[in-house]
Design an enzyme around this catalytic site. Structure first.
Site: not given
Length: 274
Positions: A111-113
């Site tokens: 999950q990319h921020p």
């Protein structure tokens, strides 16, 4: 003469805290099949060519139930009896009994921020080789980032059917008896016995696999906890009659909860390497 250690190391080629990787020799595959951990759908078929450079990775300390099929891929995640997968599944995923997983099923990656200064992987994968080499080249050995917490792998209940090309988000659970239509992208929990599809996946109308009136009974009866041989003659084709039969047999003591002897894959592999 080859010593025991050399024989084992020629088969088990990598070990880590959580997983180990081994070469699927004919002897190892036979030993696993004897314990009903299968890699081939058809008897006598060979998925791994002799002397080829194939490797399989399994969890260390993981104990699988018998009667499971890994029809594709080279990983052996946790899976319950009478389940099979035609997709390579990631470690950490949990699959119940009697599940059918079609081909090209995948789980979303990291999950990319989205609320930080960058969406870069450096914020969630500080062990990335790219990051490590950049820090080494700069002479930095104490680098730290605010790592983004990652959700766990999906949890799949019992008697679930997942269609071709489905994508699952991390952190979700799929309830017992659910059906996921082909090419759906599942981003939220799926209720028991629901039929979902689409992008993102939603329940198809008000459709459930069985009538709403029977869902609670199925969840209470949990027929999958019994031996297949003990429920084989019951009326699977008539869900309500089937529930009546299971409840009656359980109440009379003719059905007992089935807890098969679990298979220690690492122990089997080591023994077959002797």
């Amino acid at each position: 003469m080859v010593c025991e250690t050399e024989r084992i190391e020629s088969v088990i080629i990598a070990q880590h805290a959580q997983v180990f990787t081994f070469r699927p020799t004919a002897r190892i595959l036979d030993a696993l099949e004897a314990r009903r951990i299968l890699f081939n759908q058809k008897e006598g078929a060979q998925r791994f060519a002799p002397n080829a450079a194939y490797t399989v990775t399994a969890l260390r300390g993981a104990y699988l139930e018998p009667y499971v099929g890994f029809w594709f891929g080279t990983s052996m995640p946790a899976m319950g009896a009478f389940s099979y997968s035609i997709s390579g599944l990631p470690f950490g995923i949990k699959v119940g009994r009697y599940c059918s997983i079609a081909g090209s099923v995948s789980v979303m990656g990291f999950q990319h921020p989205t609320d930080m200064a960058t969406t870069s992987h450096v914020l969630y994968e500080a062990s990335s080789r790219l990051v490590r080499l950049a820090m080494e080249d700069a002479g930095v050995d104490d680098y730290r980032f605010r790592l983004v917490p990652q959700k766990p792998q999906p949890v799949i209940g019992h008697d679930v059917w997942i269609g071709e090309g489905v994508t699952l988000a991390k952190g979700i659970s799929i309830g017992h008896g659910a059906i996921i239509a082909a090419r759906a992208v599942v981003t939220k929990d799926v209720p028991p016995y629901a039929v979902v599809g689409g992008v993102p996946a939603r329940q198809i109308g008000t459709r459930t696999r069985i009538s709403e009136a029977l869902i609670e009974r199925f969840l209470d009866v949990q027929w999958w906890q019994y031996r297949l041989s003990d429920v084989r003659g019951m009326r699977f084709e008539e869900p309500e009659r089937f529930l009546d039969e299971v409840e009656e047999a359980a109440a009379s003591g003719r059905l007992e909860r089935w807890s098969p002897e679990l298979v220690d894959v690492e122990a089997v592999v080591r023994a077959a390497s002797d």
